[in-house]
Motif scaffolding. Structure first.
Motif, PDB file in Angstrom:
ATOM      1  N   TYR A 266      15.466 -27.322   1.973  1.00  0.00           N
ATOM      2  CA  TYR A 266      15.891 -26.127   2.702  1.00  0.00           C
ATOM      3  C   TYR A 266      16.458 -25.074   1.739  1.00  0.00           C
ATOM      4  O   TYR A 266      16.196 -23.872   1.880  1.00  0.00           O
ATOM      5  CB  TYR A 266      16.956 -26.484   3.738  1.00  0.00           C
ATOM      6  CG  TYR A 266      16.427 -27.056   5.028  1.00  0.00           C
ATOM      7  CD1 TYR A 266      15.311 -26.506   5.657  1.00  0.00           C
ATOM      8  CD2 TYR A 266      17.046 -28.147   5.652  1.00  0.00           C
ATOM      9  CE1 TYR A 266      14.824 -27.028   6.853  1.00  0.00           C
ATOM     10  CE2 TYR A 266      16.567 -28.679   6.843  1.00  0.00           C
ATOM     11  CZ  TYR A 266      15.450 -28.109   7.436  1.00  0.00           C
ATOM     12  OH  TYR A 266      14.969 -28.629   8.618  1.00  0.00           O
ATOM     13  N   LYS A 271      16.696 -21.429   3.358  1.00  0.00           N
ATOM     14  CA  LYS A 271      17.006 -21.583   4.782  1.00  0.00           C
ATOM     15  C   LYS A 271      18.409 -22.186   4.900  1.00  0.00           C
ATOM     16  O   LYS A 271      18.587 -23.354   5.290  1.00  0.00           O
ATOM     17  CB  LYS A 271      15.968 -22.466   5.455  1.00  0.00           C
ATOM     18  CG  LYS A 271      14.567 -21.838   5.486  1.00  0.00           C
ATOM     19  CD  LYS A 271      13.568 -22.748   6.186  1.00  0.00           C
ATOM     20  CE  LYS A 271      12.193 -22.097   6.260  1.00  0.00           C
ATOM     21  NZ  LYS A 271      11.187 -22.980   6.912  1.00  0.00           N
ATOM     22  N   PHE A 272      19.411 -21.384   4.554  1.00  0.00           N
ATOM     23  CA  PHE A 272      20.764 -21.910   4.466  1.00  0.00           C
ATOM     24  C   PHE A 272      21.376 -22.184   5.844  1.00  0.00           C
ATOM     25  O   PHE A 272      22.282 -23.015   5.959  1.00  0.00           O
ATOM     26  CB  PHE A 272      21.635 -20.964   3.638  1.00  0.00           C
ATOM     27  CG  PHE A 272      21.224 -20.933   2.185  1.00  0.00           C
ATOM     28  CD1 PHE A 272      21.476 -22.016   1.366  1.00  0.00           C
ATOM     29  CD2 PHE A 272      20.566 -19.833   1.657  1.00  0.00           C
ATOM     30  CE1 PHE A 272      21.100 -22.011   0.032  1.00  0.00           C
ATOM     31  CE2 PHE A 272      20.182 -19.810   0.330  1.00  0.00           C
ATOM     32  CZ  PHE A 272      20.437 -20.901  -0.484  1.00  0.00           C
ATOM     33  N   ARG A 273      20.892 -21.503   6.878  1.00  0.00           N
ATOM     34  CA  ARG A 273      21.380 -21.819   8.218  1.00  0.00           C
ATOM     35  C   ARG A 273      21.025 -23.263   8.574  1.00  0.00           C
ATOM     36  O   ARG A 273      21.842 -24.001   9.143  1.00  0.00           O
ATOM     37  CB  ARG A 273      20.776 -20.847   9.237  1.00  0.00           C
ATOM     38  CG  ARG A 273      21.276 -21.076  10.671  1.00  0.00           C
ATOM     39  CD  ARG A 273      20.688 -20.043  11.620  1.00  0.00           C
ATOM     40  NE  ARG A 273      19.235 -20.119  11.667  1.00  0.00           N
ATOM     41  CZ  ARG A 273      18.546 -21.005  12.402  1.00  0.00           C
ATOM     42  NH1 ARG A 273      19.203 -21.911  13.129  1.00  0.00           N
ATOM     43  NH2 ARG A 273      17.229 -20.988  12.413  1.00  0.00           N
ATOM     44  N   ARG A 274      19.800 -23.662   8.216  1.00  0.00           N
ATOM     45  CA  ARG A 274      19.385 -25.051   8.451  1.00  0.00           C
ATOM     46  C   ARG A 274      20.234 -26.017   7.620  1.00  0.00           C
ATOM     47  O   ARG A 274      20.509 -27.145   8.059  1.00  0.00           O
ATOM     48  CB  ARG A 274      17.907 -25.209   8.091  1.00  0.00           C
ATOM     49  CG  ARG A 274      16.955 -24.435   8.982  1.00  0.00           C
ATOM     50  CD  ARG A 274      16.814 -25.115  10.330  1.00  0.00           C
ATOM     51  NE  ARG A 274      15.833 -24.487  11.167  1.00  0.00           N
ATOM     52  CZ  ARG A 274      14.541 -24.769  11.182  1.00  0.00           C
ATOM     53  NH1 ARG A 274      14.061 -25.699  10.367  1.00  0.00           N
ATOM     54  NH2 ARG A 274      13.719 -24.142  11.999  1.00  0.00           N
ATOM     55  N   TYR A 276      23.423 -25.710   6.818  1.00  0.00           N
ATOM     56  CA  TYR A 276      24.715 -25.924   7.473  1.00  0.00           C
ATOM     57  C   TYR A 276      24.559 -26.764   8.741  1.00  0.00           C
ATOM     58  O   TYR A 276      25.422 -27.594   9.057  1.00  0.00           O
ATOM     59  CB  TYR A 276      25.371 -24.583   7.788  1.00  0.00           C
ATOM     60  CG  TYR A 276      25.621 -23.744   6.555  1.00  0.00           C
ATOM     61  CD1 TYR A 276      26.260 -24.299   5.442  1.00  0.00           C
ATOM     62  CD2 TYR A 276      25.220 -22.420   6.478  1.00  0.00           C
ATOM     63  CE1 TYR A 276      26.488 -23.555   4.293  1.00  0.00           C
ATOM     64  CE2 TYR A 276      25.448 -21.654   5.347  1.00  0.00           C
ATOM     65  CZ  TYR A 276      26.075 -22.226   4.251  1.00  0.00           C
ATOM     66  OH  TYR A 276      26.295 -21.481   3.125  1.00  0.00           O
ATOM     67  N   GLU A 277      23.459 -26.553   9.472  1.00  0.00           N
ATOM     68  CA  GLU A 277      23.215 -27.358  10.679  1.00  0.00           C
ATOM     69  C   GLU A 277      23.051 -28.830  10.328  1.00  0.00           C
ATOM     70  O   GLU A 277      23.597 -29.715  11.020  1.00  0.00           O
ATOM     71  CB  GLU A 277      21.961 -26.849  11.396  1.00  0.00           C
ATOM     72  CG  GLU A 277      22.131 -25.493  12.069  1.00  0.00           C
ATOM     73  CD  GLU A 277      20.820 -24.955  12.628  1.00  0.00           C
ATOM     74  OE1 GLU A 277      19.766 -25.611  12.391  1.00  0.00           O
ATOM     75  OE2 GLU A 277      20.830 -23.901  13.284  1.00  0.00           O
ATOM     76  N   ARG A 306      24.551 -15.377  -3.812  1.00  0.00           N
ATOM     77  CA  ARG A 306      25.433 -15.429  -2.630  1.00  0.00           C
ATOM     78  C   ARG A 306      26.719 -16.145  -3.062  1.00  0.00           C
ATOM     79  O   ARG A 306      27.029 -17.257  -2.646  1.00  0.00           O
ATOM     80  CB  ARG A 306      24.717 -16.135  -1.480  1.00  0.00           C
ATOM     81  CG  ARG A 306      23.483 -15.363  -1.040  1.00  0.00           C
ATOM     82  CD  ARG A 306      22.561 -16.132  -0.121  1.00  0.00           C
ATOM     83  NE  ARG A 306      23.112 -16.392   1.199  1.00  0.00           N
ATOM     84  CZ  ARG A 306      22.377 -16.715   2.261  1.00  0.00           C
ATOM     85  NH1 ARG A 306      21.051 -16.760   2.153  1.00  0.00           N
ATOM     86  NH2 ARG A 306      22.945 -16.955   3.424  1.00  0.00           N
ATOM     87  N   GLU A 309      29.669 -17.021  -0.550  1.00  0.00           N
ATOM     88  CA  GLU A 309      29.240 -18.104   0.335  1.00  0.00           C
ATOM     89  C   GLU A 309      29.271 -19.441  -0.408  1.00  0.00           C
ATOM     90  O   GLU A 309      29.653 -20.478   0.154  1.00  0.00           O
ATOM     91  CB  GLU A 309      27.830 -17.800   0.844  1.00  0.00           C
ATOM     92  CG  GLU A 309      27.395 -18.651   2.006  1.00  0.00           C
ATOM     93  CD  GLU A 309      26.048 -18.223   2.570  1.00  0.00           C
ATOM     94  OE1 GLU A 309      25.417 -19.055   3.256  1.00  0.00           O
ATOM     95  OE2 GLU A 309      25.618 -17.088   2.316  1.00  0.00           O
TER      96      GLU A 309
END
Length: 502
Positions: A266, A271-274, A276-277, A306, A309
């Motif tokens: 990821y 795809k950093f949202r994935r 964290y999920e 980033r 973050e």
């Protein structure tokens, strides 16, 4: 176990020629450990034998394998060969497969009681495969089988090299013939085949093989981890997640290693949202990320610039109770420096690491020096250099390059550059490489030190280091501008002789 499906499968793979079947001889494989005896100190007699064999091989090095065998037979027949001598020679051959195979064949034909160790057999098999001498590798494997010298390690190296050479069919053939070699087709050997195919991104083929074998050979957790890593390597993360579900349905618990492979995939796709999920999902299942997982995510975010973050991931790791290690701190120091937090980076280096008893390594010091130089803090960077020497941490070229780059940007810092070079060579015992010569020559040309730049160029060429075309063009332009005709003529000739003409 017939496994007819596997034989049908190997018949429709796109690969090289069909291998001749191994003799159906069910000898047991060698049980001697695969140890390299070359680390054992040689006696004076063995040292003499080692040098004599090496000289003989060197003289015949341009000939064929048969020439090498003949040269050894003519010049070294009276030598008492031991496994220590043989293993050391095979280790020293590097990628010279002809010398290794010639020596191996000569030693085996002597008939004086000498027998190759498992290390020697596996070393030559592996070298032939590495150098794409696949037919010779297979012939040697057949010969070793007849002598009962094939082990699981031999097969593992052979399968990996066959897969790397894109000989998928041959890798499957070898696995299918394991029982003819006195070895088992079991979970361990199945995993060897699947792992070799997946590492070469033939994950779909590996899956087909698995579907044929799984009714007869039980998978284990490692089997599924192989596929998770394989699907991630070909950017098919949905299949990797499906494999994790399959793994759980078979009664195996995914580990942090399993999930870290998906997280890394990821990260590579940003795809950093994935990410964290999945971290939240892992926590709910009681599978907590380790320091390697957090460091990987933090570094991936830093590569995407980033920075804030990424610092949040660092805070998340600390609050989770996960203990940092040296690699984590190295990444954190770099990240803080890139994010403009020089004071915080220095605090981590000087206070937090010692307080948590986390040792610094060469990369820690190099990172800190590089960041300080990035901010023009040459005195502080030199203090870190002195400190690492006091801690018996030997600098390398990457230690000195940021300092050299910093001083070369400033006019009038020739003495500082000269002192650093003297320290690099005399105190640290280092030699300049292509990158360092390039850095120095370009930097000196920018500040008008053309004569010094040319002397370094002459030293580099004299050390048989071929300069980059851009370096030659820059130095040629500077010497032309200053009417250094002797230098101009030399550089022009070098450009032609090195094949650097545009």
């Amino acid at each position: 176990m017939a496994l007819r499906g596997l034989r049908r499968l190997r018949g429709c793979c796109d690969a090289g020629r069909t291998l001749l079947p191994l003799p159906l001889r069910r000898s047991s494989s060698s049980t001697r450990p695969n140890e390299d005896s070359s680390a054992t100190a040689l006696t004076a007699e063995e040292e003499a034998a080692f040098e004599r064999i090496k000289r003989s091989l060197f003289k015949a090095r341009k000939g064929s394998v048969e020439d090498l065998v003949g040269s050894l037979g003519a010049e070294c027949s009276g030598i008492r060969l031991t496994s220590g001598v043989a293993d050391r020679l095979l280790r020293r051959f590097g990628d010279d497969w002809k010398s290794a195979l010639g020596f191996f064949q000569w030693a085996q034909s002597r008939g004086d009681g000498y027998a190759h160790t498992p290390y020697a057999c596996n070393r030559v098999v592996d070298l032939l495969g590495k150098m794409r001498q696949i037919d010779r590798m297979w012939d040697l494997l057949s010969e070793l089988h007849c002598r009962g010298l094939v082990t699981v390690d031999t097969v593992a190296k052979s399968i990996r090299r066959l897969a790397a050479a894109r000989r998928w069919k041959d890798a499957i053939v070898l696995f299918d013939q394991l029982e003819d070699m006195g070895l088992e087709r079991n979970t361990e050997t199945m995993n060897l085949l699947l792992d070799a195919l997946c590492k070469e991104k033939k994950v779909e083929l590996a899956r087909e093989v698995f579907l044929v074998l799984s009714p007869h050979i039980a998978p284990d957790a490692y089997t599924f981890n192989i596929f998770v890593h394989g699907w991630c390597s070909v950017r098919r993360i949905d299949e990797a997640m499906w494999t994790i579900e399959e793994m759980e349905n078979k009664g195996f618990t995914p580990t942090v290693i399993t999930y870290t492979a998906v997280l890394e995939a990821y990260c590579k796709q940003r795809k950093f949202r994935r990410v964290y999920e999945l971290l939240d999902s892992m926590g709910s299942k009681g599978c907590h990320p380790n320091v390697i997982t957090y460091t990987m995510i933090m570094t991936s975010l830093a590569k995407c610039e980033r920075f804030e973050e990424a610092l949040g991931v660092s805070d998340r790791m600390r609050s989770s109770g996960c203990e940092p290690d040296t690699l984590f701190y190295n990444s954190l120091i770099y990240l803080l420096g890139q994010a403009g937090h020089l004071f915080e980076a220095s605090q981590v280096f000087r206070v937090e690491m010692p307080r948590n008893s986390v040792p610094r390594n060469l990369a820690t010091y190099n990172t800190m020096i590089s960041i300080l130089c990035q901010y023009g803090r040459d005195d502080d960077a030199l203090d870190v250099l002195k400190e690492m020497e006091a801690q018996s941490c030997k600098p390398d070229l990457q230690t000195y390059q940021p300092l050299l780059r910093l001083f070369l940007r400033r006019r009038g810092c020739g003495d500082a550059v000269d002192h650093l070079l003297s320290q690099l060579v005399k105190k640290s015992g280092l030699g300049l490489d292509l990158d360092t010569y390039t850095l120095l020559i370009h930097g000196l040309c920018r500040v008008g030190e053309t004569d010094w730049a040319y002397r370094l160029y002459d030293e580099m060429v004299g050390s048989e280091i071929v300069p980059r075309r851009k370096t030659c063009e820059l130095l040629l332009s500077e010497t032309q501008r200053q009417n250094m005709e002797v230098y101009v003529e030399r550089i022009r000739n070098d450009i032609i002789s090195f094949g650097l003409c545009p």
